[in-house]
Design an enzyme around this catalytic site. Structure first.
Site, PDB file in Angstrom:
ATOM      1  N   ASN A 132      -0.487  -2.236   5.641  1.00 21.31           N
ATOM      2  CA  ASN A 132      -1.241  -0.986   5.568  1.00 21.31           C
ATOM      3  C   ASN A 132      -0.896  -0.043   6.712  1.00 21.31           C
ATOM      4  OD1 ASN A 132      -2.600  -1.632   3.204  1.00 21.31           O
ATOM      5  ND2 ASN A 132      -4.317  -2.592   4.273  1.00 21.31           N
ATOM      6  N   GLU A 238     -10.869  -1.885   3.010  1.00 21.77           N
ATOM      7  CA  GLU A 238     -10.201  -0.652   3.394  1.00 21.77           C
ATOM      8  C   GLU A 238      -8.712  -0.868   3.665  1.00 21.77           C
ATOM      9  OE1 GLU A 238     -11.648   2.070   3.043  1.00 21.77           O
ATOM     10  OE2 GLU A 238     -13.767   1.545   3.065  1.00 21.77           O
ATOM     11  N   CYS A 239      -7.930   0.154   3.350  1.00 25.51           N
ATOM     12  CA  CYS A 239      -6.487   0.088   3.598  1.00 25.51           C
ATOM     13  C   CYS A 239      -6.133   0.585   4.993  1.00 25.51           C
ATOM     14  CB  CYS A 239      -5.738   0.920   2.562  1.00 25.51           C
ATOM     15  SG  CYS A 239      -6.047   2.700   2.684  1.00 25.51           S
ATOM     16  N   GLY A 240      -7.126   1.081   5.716  1.00 26.45           N
ATOM     17  CA  GLY A 240      -6.887   1.564   7.074  1.00 26.45           C
ATOM     18  C   GLY A 240      -6.974   3.067   7.209  1.00 26.45           C
TER      19      GLY A 240
END
Length: 244
Positions: A132, A238-240
């Site tokens: 990510n 979350e992907c960041g």
């Protein structure tokens, strides 16, 4: 709060930012989504950008914001691993809404990354986070810098996950103001908006997907699963992009 004092928030600590924005967030909570967009355009510093993953309900925020700011840069961080249906959806919405699409990707191609690191998404939480960082976070940071962004619209909603359940309408992230106009919308409200404006869900919605990201870390919803569990093998939500 004036634009000048808002600008000072960027240099504050996270706690100071939250306190400084508390009063204005109380006001924003009382506004509807259209009012929040207009408030941001009138009070927050430009340049403005809008990010989108072109996920299941992406058409809502894309339509909402571009109705008020038609030429706003729309940032897509393309990993190269999106579903074919997602790329088709991107093309369709870009044409339909006349989007000013700005695509940012990692420095190295997916094939090069796999040759160098292997399949990072199969290497546990640490591998997923590294993936990510390379494919989402760094391209987004570069997009914000290259587009000289000072204020960033995004379509996050509290109902989507526990990690988003307490997000405010307005915050500071990555040195820019971030406003979430539909943060308090539920699925019914999303559906009503899409129907009213003749907009569509992502094509995979009809196949049982509640959330859509990369093809290798997205699962179809099954009975007993939460929306959060359909992403990243349930290891994280979350992907960041939306984490400090």
């Amino acid at each position: 709060m004036s634009q000048f004092s808002l600008s000072q928030c960027v240099s504050m600590t996270a706690e100071q930012q939250e306190q400084s924005l508390a009063e204005i967030n109380l006001r924003l909570e009382m506004m509807d989504a259209h009012q929040r967009v207009n408030w941001a355009l009138e009070n927050l510093p430009g340049e403005f950008v809008l990010s989108s993953s072109f996920g299941i309900q992406a058409a809502v925020c894309l339509h909402l914001v571009t109705q008020e700011y038609p030429d706003i840069p729309v940032i897509l961080t393309d990993t190269g691993y999106l579903f074919p249906e997602t790329y088709q959806f991107i093309d369709k919405l870009t044409t339909q809404l006349k989007l000013n699409l700005q695509v940012f990707s990692a420095e190295h191609s997916p094939a090069w990354q796999e040759a160098r690191y292997g399949k990072l998404w199969e290497q546990g939480v640490e591998g997923i986070e590294r993936y990510n960082q390379i494919n989402k976070v760094e391209p987004m940071n570069r997009a914000l810098k290259n587009l000289r962004a000072q204020s960033w619209f995004a379509g996050l909603r509290r109902q989507q996950s526990e990690s988003r359940s307490k997000l405010p309408v307005l915050a500071v992230q990555r040195g820019v103001f971030k406003i979430l106009p539909i943060i308090d919308w539920d699925n019914r409200r999303v559906h009503q908006y899409l129907t009213k404006h003749g907009l569509e869900y992502h094509p995979l919605w009809e196949q049982g997907y509640l959330s859509v990201g990369d093809i290798h870390t997205t699962q179809k919803w099954e009975p007993g699963m939460s929306e959060e569990q359909t992403r990243f093998f349930g290891l994280k939500r979350e992907c960041g992009l939306h984490e400090n």
